[in-house]
Design a protein around this motif. Structure first.
Motif, PDB file in Angstrom:
ATOM      1  N   ILE A   1     -92.624  43.927  97.009  1.00 42.48           N
ATOM      2  CA  ILE A   1     -92.251  45.184  97.670  1.00 42.48           C
ATOM      3  C   ILE A   1     -92.128  46.418  97.016  1.00 42.48           C
ATOM      4  O   ILE A   1     -92.790  47.457  97.292  1.00 42.48           O
ATOM      5  N   SER A   2     -91.313  46.013  95.914  1.00 38.43           N
ATOM      6  CA  SER A   2     -90.888  47.123  95.202  1.00 38.43           C
ATOM      7  C   SER A   2     -92.232  48.008  94.382  1.00 38.43           C
ATOM      8  O   SER A   2     -92.369  49.244  94.343  1.00 38.43           O
ATOM      9  N   PRO A   3     -93.283  47.094  93.943  1.00 40.33           N
ATOM     10  CA  PRO A   3     -94.417  47.909  93.270  1.00 40.33           C
ATOM     11  C   PRO A   3     -95.134  48.454  94.279  1.00 40.33           C
ATOM     12  O   PRO A   3     -96.086  49.358  94.028  1.00 40.33           O
ATOM     13  N   LEU A   4     -95.335  47.747  95.487  1.00 39.73           N
ATOM     14  CA  LEU A   4     -96.062  48.341  96.483  1.00 39.73           C
ATOM     15  C   LEU A   4     -95.569  49.756  96.920  1.00 39.73           C
ATOM     16  O   LEU A   4     -96.426  50.769  97.309  1.00 39.73           O
ATOM     17  N   ILE A   5     -94.210  50.027  96.902  1.00 44.24           N
ATOM     18  CA  ILE A   5     -93.699  51.399  97.304  1.00 44.24           C
ATOM     19  C   ILE A   5     -94.000  52.258  96.444  1.00 44.24           C
ATOM     20  O   ILE A   5     -94.654  53.443  96.433  1.00 44.24           O
ATOM     21  N   ASP A   6     -94.276  51.902  94.953  1.00 44.64           N
ATOM     22  CA  ASP A   6     -94.679  52.850  93.901  1.00 44.64           C
ATOM     23  C   ASP A   6     -96.265  53.112  94.138  1.00 44.64           C
ATOM     24  O   ASP A   6     -96.552  54.319  93.833  1.00 44.64           O
ATOM     25  N   ALA A   7     -96.879  52.225  94.538  1.00 43.86           N
ATOM     26  CA  ALA A   7     -98.454  52.270  94.872  1.00 43.86           C
ATOM     27  C   ALA A   7     -98.531  53.270  95.728  1.00 43.86           C
ATOM     28  O   ALA A   7     -99.622  54.366  95.838  1.00 43.86           O
ATOM     29  N   VAL A   8     -97.804  53.321  96.898  1.00 45.12           N
ATOM     30  CA  VAL A   8     -97.756  54.323  97.954  1.00 45.12           C
ATOM     31  C   VAL A   8     -97.264  55.494  97.601  1.00 45.12           C
ATOM     32  O   VAL A   8     -98.077  56.774  97.836  1.00 45.12           O
ATOM     33  N   HIS A   9     -96.244  55.612  96.813  1.00 43.99           N
ATOM     34  CA  HIS A   9     -95.734  57.160  96.245  1.00 43.99           C
ATOM     35  C   HIS A   9     -96.856  57.828  95.604  1.00 43.99           C
ATOM     36  O   HIS A   9     -96.666  59.029  95.655  1.00 43.99           O
ATOM     37  N   TYR A  10     -97.361  57.035  94.586  1.00 45.70           N
ATOM     38  CA  TYR A  10     -98.452  57.895  93.471  1.00 45.70           C
ATOM     39  C   TYR A  10     -99.989  57.699  93.991  1.00 45.70           C
ATOM     40  O   TYR A  10    -100.561  58.116  93.189  1.00 45.70           O
ATOM     41  N   ARG A  11    -100.279  57.068  95.133  1.00 42.69           N
ATOM     42  CA  ARG A  11    -101.457  57.326  96.048  1.00 42.69           C
ATOM     43  C   ARG A  11    -102.351  56.581  94.851  1.00 42.69           C
ATOM     44  O   ARG A  11    -103.506  57.111  94.569  1.00 42.69           O
ATOM     45  N   VAL A  12    -102.322  55.328  94.784  1.00 44.55           N
ATOM     46  CA  VAL A  12    -103.131  54.643  93.879  1.00 44.55           C
ATOM     47  C   VAL A  12    -103.889  53.474  94.763  1.00 44.55           C
ATOM     48  O   VAL A  12    -103.424  52.758  95.408  1.00 44.55           O
ATOM     49  N   PRO A  13    -105.145  53.858  94.814  1.00 41.13           N
ATOM     50  CA  PRO A  13    -105.989  53.169  95.622  1.00 41.13           C
ATOM     51  C   PRO A  13    -106.582  51.829  95.394  1.00 41.13           C
ATOM     52  O   PRO A  13    -107.898  51.833  94.786  1.00 41.13           O
ATOM     53  N   PHE A  14    -105.799  50.766  95.555  1.00 39.24           N
ATOM     54  CA  PHE A  14    -106.383  49.415  95.276  1.00 39.24           C
ATOM     55  C   PHE A  14    -105.960  48.506  96.484  1.00 39.24           C
ATOM     56  O   PHE A  14    -105.290  48.892  97.380  1.00 39.24           O
ATOM     57  N   LEU A  15    -106.524  47.454  96.709  1.00 35.43           N
ATOM     58  CA  LEU A  15    -106.306  46.467  97.835  1.00 35.43           C
ATOM     59  C   LEU A  15    -105.220  45.506  97.419  1.00 35.43           C
ATOM     60  O   LEU A  15    -105.458  44.615  96.445  1.00 35.43           O
ATOM     61  N   THR A  16    -104.300  45.162  98.466  1.00 31.97           N
ATOM     62  CA  THR A  16    -103.422  44.277  98.128  1.00 31.97           C
ATOM     63  C   THR A  16    -103.785  43.128  99.307  1.00 31.97           C
ATOM     64  O   THR A  16    -103.410  43.516 100.483  1.00 31.97           O
ATOM     65  N   ILE A  17    -103.984  42.135  98.944  1.00 32.86           N
ATOM     66  CA  ILE A  17    -104.256  40.698  99.798  1.00 32.86           C
ATOM     67  C   ILE A  17    -102.712  40.206  99.994  1.00 32.86           C
ATOM     68  O   ILE A  17    -102.379  39.739  98.876  1.00 32.86           O
ATOM     69  N   ILE A  18    -102.343  39.788 101.126  1.00 32.23           N
ATOM     70  CA  ILE A  18    -100.957  39.203 101.254  1.00 32.23           C
ATOM     71  C   ILE A  18    -101.269  37.702 102.145  1.00 32.23           C
ATOM     72  O   ILE A  18    -101.866  37.780 103.206  1.00 32.23           O
ATOM     73  N   LEU A  19    -101.399  36.695 101.341  1.00 28.86           N
ATOM     74  CA  LEU A  19    -102.014  35.412 101.863  1.00 28.86           C
ATOM     75  C   LEU A  19    -100.675  34.694 102.705  1.00 28.86           C
ATOM     76  O   LEU A  19     -99.652  34.300 101.873  1.00 28.86           O
ATOM     77  N   ASP A  20    -100.481  34.706 103.906  1.00 24.86           N
ATOM     78  CA  ASP A  20     -99.344  34.325 104.590  1.00 24.86           C
ATOM     79  C   ASP A  20     -99.660  33.008 105.357  1.00 24.86           C
ATOM     80  O   ASP A  20    -100.178  32.852 106.314  1.00 24.86           O
ATOM     81  N   ASN A  21     -99.172  31.936 104.784  1.00 25.86           N
ATOM     82  CA  ASN A  21     -99.116  30.785 105.457  1.00 25.86           C
ATOM     83  C   ASN A  21     -97.838  30.082 105.846  1.00 25.86           C
ATOM     84  O   ASN A  21     -97.746  28.921 106.250  1.00 25.86           O
ATOM     85  N   LYS A  22     -97.050  31.159 106.043  1.00 22.12           N
ATOM     86  CA  LYS A  22     -95.597  30.696 106.895  1.00 22.12           C
ATOM     87  C   LYS A  22     -94.760  29.624 106.030  1.00 22.12           C
ATOM     88  O   LYS A  22     -94.072  29.101 106.759  1.00 22.12           O
ATOM     89  N   THR A  23     -95.136  29.482 104.724  1.00 22.12           N
ATOM     90  CA  THR A  23     -94.189  28.618 103.993  1.00 22.12           C
ATOM     91  C   THR A  23     -94.332  28.823 102.466  1.00 22.12           C
ATOM     92  O   THR A  23     -95.089  29.369 101.931  1.00 22.12           O
ATOM     93  N   VAL A  24     -93.394  28.336 101.891  1.00 22.99           N
ATOM     94  CA  VAL A  24     -93.257  28.445 100.321  1.00 22.99           C
ATOM     95  C   VAL A  24     -94.051  27.106  99.907  1.00 22.99           C
ATOM     96  O   VAL A  24     -93.278  26.005  99.499  1.00 22.99           O
ATOM     97  N   ALA A  25     -95.189  27.024  99.951  1.00 22.21           N
ATOM     98  CA  ALA A  25     -96.012  25.733  99.849  1.00 22.21           C
ATOM     99  C   ALA A  25     -95.809  25.081  98.552  1.00 22.21           C
ATOM    100  O   ALA A  25     -95.872  23.785  98.170  1.00 22.21           O
ATOM    101  N   MET A  26     -95.961  25.803  97.381  1.00 27.69           N
ATOM    102  CA  MET A  26     -96.194  25.444  96.275  1.00 27.69           C
ATOM    103  C   MET A  26     -94.876  24.631  95.729  1.00 27.69           C
ATOM    104  O   MET A  26     -94.873  23.560  94.830  1.00 27.69           O
ATOM    105  N   THR A  27     -93.477  24.805  96.199  1.00 32.31           N
ATOM    106  CA  THR A  27     -92.208  24.202  95.807  1.00 32.31           C
ATOM    107  C   THR A  27     -91.895  23.257  96.750  1.00 32.31           C
ATOM    108  O   THR A  27     -90.751  22.981  96.608  1.00 32.31           O
ATOM    109  N   GLY A  28     -92.411  23.139  97.779  1.00 30.68           N
ATOM    110  CA  GLY A  28     -91.894  21.869  98.679  1.00 30.68           C
ATOM    111  C   GLY A  28     -91.745  22.394 100.060  1.00 30.68           C
ATOM    112  O   GLY A  28     -91.099  21.816 101.015  1.00 30.68           O
TER     113      GLY A  28
END
Length: 596
Positions: A428-455
């Motif tokens: 979240i924090s770096p995304l706030i910076d991106a909004v503030h400084y108007r840097v145009p890149f795409l952020t993909i958030i992969l939401d599978n509703k779990t912390v899958a890699m760790t159990g």
């Protein structure tokens, strides 16, 4: 006495709860993840009043547990070694302020590493913070040392680190528990706090007062140091000093090779703080430890610094044999051939695969894909991840890459890829910076509703916590919109055509508006009960006459359920592992993969 067959992590949970810990927080990370779920199971089975939950990240987990310890509750916090990096600020400060009851930090290291970015040694961090460390060598000691850590913390009013490693935490053994743990009732062990003593000189110390607190900390460490003794085994001319799992390997090797009259083996239970010992009776003194020279530096021994102990890698029994060979005690260690391992891949039916395939289809191979820590890191295999550093860095890298290309006057598509739990953790924090400084890149958030890699732990977007308590879900889209992002779209990646359209819209938005854009690809993890039951089930087959053997389904999509038959040069569906998601029908250029 009770006896239970436990893993090291389970043993730690039992030890903590028997020692009176009733408040535990953490962030999931292999090899530490099983401690909190075991703790939750115990308090549920015992009907015990306690708090045991995951936090948004390790810094928050440490601060929450530490705050509770100042309220005179015995607490613990768990994380893996790289998670300690995130918690370093409160960790370093807490030693100065001290505890009012007891607080144990369980940091589980990953020598090797097996599932981490580094094989850093948590003992080094604790030594820098002037916090005592206990380093168990066996599963039984994991239980015993957890209790010992609580008592040490309570006695001296200082946080204590219980440092485990992969081999101890994931090993299993018959553990002897104090008392009849299976049947005995457990007490809440809470004090009634009517008036909390506001010691501002301590809890809100100024720099001058911090100096005084540091002096008090040094006195505590000196007192603990005086009580810290080594345990000696065998009687030989050469002294080897060790701790943790490596001690167990060395003990067995000394017996196996009959070196009891040539070597003395000293065990260190508490690697810091160590007092000076008189080793004048030995011809050589060597420290063999994972992963950094913590014992070696304090005791001025041989070891890592003069090349006897490797400077990197896990000290497996085979490596310990090689070390004994370098010392000249055995001719050579056993030669063991390890078969090549099949590289890990995203699970069959994983929605991350089809989502990232759609991203690659729209943004192409020339785009820069900043990856992150999670299952989706395996997109490395099919060309949709170019960088992996640490949790949350994908968004920061997206900002840095795009801004650098803008300054250079170069057009370059940049896509950051992050998971739902990692987004909440530090995205979240770096995304706030991106909004503030108007840097145009795409952020993909992969939401599978779990912390899958760790159990498959619960995430903040769930309506029920990992312990089964109702909680307020945190909606990713609301957070993203709340920080001022104007392009926010949510799509199920299984709907491939819609995914491609949304990605094209995002690409157009980035060029026209010069702002960051976010797409949330949401689909339940197929390795959860909810995800598997909700997943579509299609019959999929390869039409042999249409398959040209281009292997695109393997190289560009890499589903483990698609295999290539060399005898006929055709692809084929392995129905023993195929989950029938049907996503592969979108990727074949000759339409050879079809629903039947």
């Amino acid at each position: 006495m009770s006896r239970l067959y436990l893993s090291g992590n389970e043993a730690i949970a039992y030890g903590l709860i028997q020692a009176g810990v009733r408040f535990i927080t953490g962030y999931p990370g292999t090899p530490s993840s099983e401690i909190i779920p075991t703790f939750q199971k115990i308090i549920k089975n015992k009907g015990l009043k306690a708090f045991a939950e995951w936090s948004v990240n390790e810094k928050v987990a440490y601060e929450v547990a530490y705050g509770a310890s100042l309220a005179e509750i015995k607490t613990a916090v768990t994380m893996k070694q790289v998670g300690l990096n995130v918690a370093m600020d409160p960790f370093m400060n807490s030693a100065y302020v001290g505890t009012n009851s007891a607080m144990v930090l369980v940091s589980v290291d990953d020598p090797g590493p097996h599932s981490s970015q580094t094989e850093q040694d948590s003992r080094f961090f604790a030594m820098a913070a002037k916090i005592p460390i206990l380093d168990p060598s066996t599963v039984q000691e994991a239980y015993d040392f957890a209790k010992r850590a609580v008592e040490l913390s309570r006695k001296y009013g200082i946080p204590v680190m219980l440092r485990s490693t992969t081999r101890v935490s994931h090993g299993r053994a018959d553990v002897e528990l104090k008392g009849d743990f299976v049947n005995e009732p457990l007490k809440a062990q809470f004090k009634i706090l009517k008036d909390w003593d506001k010691k501002l000189w301590r809890y809100a110390a100024t720099p001058r007062q911090r100096l005084m607190l540091h002096a008090a900390l040094n006195e505590k460490i000196a007192e603990i140091e005086r009580t810290n003794e080594l345990r000696f085994f065998f009687k030989g001319d050469i002294l080897i000093i060790s701790s943790g799992a490596v001690f167990s390997y060395l003990y067995e090797l000394i017996e196996e090779y009959g070196l009891q009259n040539k070597l003395t083996l000293a065990k260190v239970d508490m690697p810091y703080p160590l007092k000076k010992f008189d080793f004048s009776g030995y011809s050589r003194v060597i420290a063999i430890e994972e992963s950094m020279p913590v014992l070696e530096l304090q005791l001025c021994t041989e070891g890592r610094r003069n090349g006897i102990v490797p400077k990197q890698g896990e000290l497996t029994p085979e490596v310990c044999e090689e070390i004994l060979g370098r010392i000249g005690l055995i001719k050579r260690g056993k030669t063991i051939t390890v078969p090549p391992l099949k590289r890990p891949s995203l699970c069959p039916g994983c929605a991350h695969r089809i989502a990232l395939y759609a991203v690659k289809k729209v943004f192409g191979k020339k785009a820069i894909y900043a990856g992150d820590i999670g299952c989706y890191t395996l997109a490395l295999n099919f060309g949709v991840t170019d960088t992996v550093l640490c949790m949350g860095a994908s968004v920061s890298f997206g900002f840095g890459f795009k801004k650098a290309f803008q300054l250079a006057g170069t057009e370059q598509d940049v896509v950051s890829i992050i998971g739902d739990s990692t987004f909440f953790h530090t995205g979240i924090s770096p995304l706030i910076d991106a909004v503030h400084y108007r840097v145009p890149f795409l952020t993909i958030i992969l939401d599978n509703k779990t912390v899958a890699m760790t159990g498959n732990q619960k995430t903040l977007s769930d309506e029920v916590s990992s312990s089964g308590e109702p909680v307020t879900p945190i909606i990713i889209e609301n957070v993203v919109k709340g920080i001022g992002i104007n392009f926010v779209q949510t799509v199920d990646p299984y709907d491939f055509d819609v995914s491609v359209k949304v990605l094209k819209d995002a690409k157009k938005f980035l060029k026209e508006r010069n702002e960051v854009a976010v797409i949330v690809f949401r689909h339940l993890c197929v390795n959860t009960k909810e995800g598997l039951s909700a997943n579509p089930r299609y019959n999929v087959a390869v039409v042999k006459e249409l398959c040209k053997g281009c292997k695109l389904c393997l190289t560009e999509f890499e589903c483990p359920a698609i295999v290539f038959k060399e005898e006929d040069g055709k692809a084929e569906i392995d129905h023993t592992i195929c989950v029938g998601c049907g996503c592969c029908v979108h990727i074949c250029p000759t339409k050879a993969i079809r629903l039947i």
